[in-house]
Design a protein around this motif. Sequence first.
Motif, PDB file in Angstrom:
ATOM      1  N   ALA A   1      -7.460  11.548  -0.968  1.00  0.00           N
ATOM      2  CA  ALA A   1      -7.455  12.109  -2.326  1.00  0.00           C
ATOM      3  C   ALA A   1      -6.028  12.306  -2.834  1.00  0.00           C
ATOM      4  N   THR A   2      -5.116  12.711  -1.963  1.00  0.00           N
ATOM      5  CA  THR A   2      -3.733  12.926  -2.373  1.00  0.00           C
ATOM      6  C   THR A   2      -3.104  11.630  -2.861  1.00  0.00           C
ATOM      7  N   THR A   3      -3.387  10.542  -2.154  1.00  0.00           N
ATOM      8  CA  THR A   3      -2.859   9.232  -2.561  1.00  0.00           C
ATOM      9  C   THR A   3      -3.423   8.825  -3.910  1.00  0.00           C
ATOM     10  N   PHE A   4      -4.742   8.990  -4.078  1.00  0.00           N
ATOM     11  CA  PHE A   4      -5.387   8.668  -5.355  1.00  0.00           C
ATOM     12  C   PHE A   4      -4.753   9.461  -6.491  1.00  0.00           C
ATOM     13  N   ASP A   5      -4.658  10.771  -6.313  1.00  0.00           N
ATOM     14  CA  ASP A   5      -4.104  11.627  -7.368  1.00  0.00           C
ATOM     15  C   ASP A   5      -2.682  11.207  -7.724  1.00  0.00           C
ATOM     16  N   GLN A   6      -1.894  10.863  -6.715  1.00  0.00           N
ATOM     17  CA  GLN A   6      -0.496  10.519  -6.978  1.00  0.00           C
ATOM     18  C   GLN A   6      -0.374   9.211  -7.756  1.00  0.00           C
ATOM     19  N   ILE A   7      -1.253   8.245  -7.466  1.00  0.00           N
ATOM     20  CA  ILE A   7      -1.236   6.993  -8.228  1.00  0.00           C
ATOM     21  C   ILE A   7      -1.479   7.270  -9.709  1.00  0.00           C
ATOM     22  N   ILE A   8      -2.456   8.116  -9.990  1.00  0.00           N
ATOM     23  CA  ILE A   8      -2.782   8.450 -11.383  1.00  0.00           C
ATOM     24  C   ILE A   8      -1.642   9.234 -12.024  1.00  0.00           C
ATOM     25  N   LEU A   9      -1.141  10.230 -11.325  1.00  0.00           N
ATOM     26  CA  LEU A   9      -0.071  11.065 -11.879  1.00  0.00           C
ATOM     27  C   LEU A   9       1.207  10.256 -12.098  1.00  0.00           C
ATOM     28  N   ASP A  10       1.488   9.331 -11.196  1.00  0.00           N
ATOM     29  CA  ASP A  10       2.675   8.481 -11.378  1.00  0.00           C
ATOM     30  C   ASP A  10       2.541   7.616 -12.627  1.00  0.00           C
ATOM     31  N   TYR A  11       1.368   7.016 -12.818  1.00  0.00           N
ATOM     32  CA  TYR A  11       1.163   6.183 -14.013  1.00  0.00           C
ATOM     33  C   TYR A  11       1.310   7.007 -15.280  1.00  0.00           C
ATOM     34  N   VAL A  12       0.665   8.149 -15.350  1.00  0.00           N
ATOM     35  CA  VAL A  12       0.737   8.967 -16.570  1.00  0.00           C
ATOM     36  C   VAL A  12       2.128   9.525 -16.747  1.00  0.00           C
ATOM     37  N   GLY A  13       2.769   9.933 -15.654  1.00  0.00           N
ATOM     38  CA  GLY A  13       4.111  10.499 -15.763  1.00  0.00           C
ATOM     39  C   GLY A  13       5.120   9.521 -16.299  1.00  0.00           C
ATOM     40  N   ILE A  14       5.045   8.264 -15.859  1.00  0.00           N
ATOM     41  CA  ILE A  14       5.958   7.235 -16.383  1.00  0.00           C
ATOM     42  C   ILE A  14       5.683   7.000 -17.855  1.00  0.00           C
ATOM     43  N   GLY A  15       4.391   6.951 -18.219  1.00  0.00           N
ATOM     44  CA  GLY A  15       4.032   6.663 -19.604  1.00  0.00           C
ATOM     45  C   GLY A  15       4.367   7.757 -20.573  1.00  0.00           C
ATOM     46  N   THR A  16       4.474   8.975 -20.104  1.00  0.00           N
ATOM     47  CA  THR A  16       4.770  10.100 -20.992  1.00  0.00           C
ATOM     48  C   THR A  16       6.203  10.577 -20.858  1.00  0.00           C
ATOM     49  N   GLY A  17       6.967   9.931 -20.008  1.00  0.00           N
ATOM     50  CA  GLY A  17       8.316  10.417 -19.754  1.00  0.00           C
ATOM     51  C   GLY A  17       8.312  11.773 -19.075  1.00  0.00           C
ATOM     52  N   ASN A  18       7.166  12.081 -18.364  1.00  0.00           N
ATOM     53  CA  ASN A  18       7.031  13.360 -17.647  1.00  0.00           C
ATOM     54  C   ASN A  18       7.204  14.578 -18.547  1.00  0.00           C
ATOM     55  N   ARG A  19       6.885  14.396 -19.839  1.00  0.00           N
ATOM     56  CA  ARG A  19       7.028  15.548 -20.722  1.00  0.00           C
ATOM     57  C   ARG A  19       5.903  16.525 -20.524  1.00  0.00           C
TER      58      ARG A  19
END
Length: 339
Positions: A321-339
């Motif tokens: 689950a941690t790996t899954f969550d990180q893949i999603i968070l990494d994609y969204v974080g890059i797309g939003t500039g981590n704002r």
Amino acid sequence: MTWLRKLLFPIAVLYGFITSIRNYLYDKGILKSHAFDVPIIAVGNLSVGGTGKTPQIEYLIRLLSPQYKVATLSRGYKRKSKGFILADASANAGALGDEPFQYFQKFPQIQVAVDADRRNGISQLLAQKDKPDVILLDDAFQHRKVKAGFYILLTAYDDLFCDDWMLPTGNLRESRSGAQRADMIIITKCPNTISEIAQEKIRQKIGLDKPIFFSFVDYDDQVYSATDSLSVSEIKNKTKILLAGIAKPKPFFDFLKAENDMVISYPDHHHFSNAEIEALKSQAGEKIIVTTEKDFVRLEAAILRKQLYYLPIKSRLVSNATTFDQIILDYVGIGTGNR
């Protein structure tokens, strides 16, 4: 596979040819897909219904909403309205459809919108003053007019897309090769005890170099009415009515059923008429009625208020689950500039 479905195989071949041509035109850029400057995650499947899209969307909402402004965009299947609608205090299941209304009721911190034209729906969401940081597209794997940034393909453990056929012989909306568009595949509705060996066999059968995860349905230990709750252990041995209008209700019935229970099944997304609700009340008498969360938002009525309960479910990953969550968070974080 029934004999009638076998007889319809030539139609399945034709349907597969048509969908393949359509996908080829999009892949080559002849038909245009529109991209947006916001992270968009599309959750969908290759088959018709019953893969667990709703609990998977809810998983993503729980993961992302503490950190980002999240919006969901659905077609609003079988809703009684047209065009773009952004849910507000006047929203109901008739206007939004059962699944979007369920999101709206459970997650007041997010925006919930419906529009059969996903491109227009996204444009409308982004035109708001309080626009979302990330948009979750519900059941949009085949909606190629929009190019999402991340595609999650769901396929059920007991009905893998790689074992299926095109409609109407099987249940596939497009050919198995459509799975290549996915950034991630989730095998849903697994036994929660599925072994690593069994998981590896499924990975080999699918044969794609994609992250593949395995999830199971986790039932709540309480059922809920509009006003109170009861423990599942308490109601399992009570005589009751079990009711479902979902694609594959058997696991729900099996989880709750006692020997003398009455089981009533309706088609997926069934809209209950006043006459059906009256008949249900008459059949139930003083017994409680337990339904799915999706049905509850369509069935809730004053006449049943004291005896109608629903059983919530969640999608949980068997492992990683941690790996899954990180893949999603990494994609969204890059797309939003981590704002």
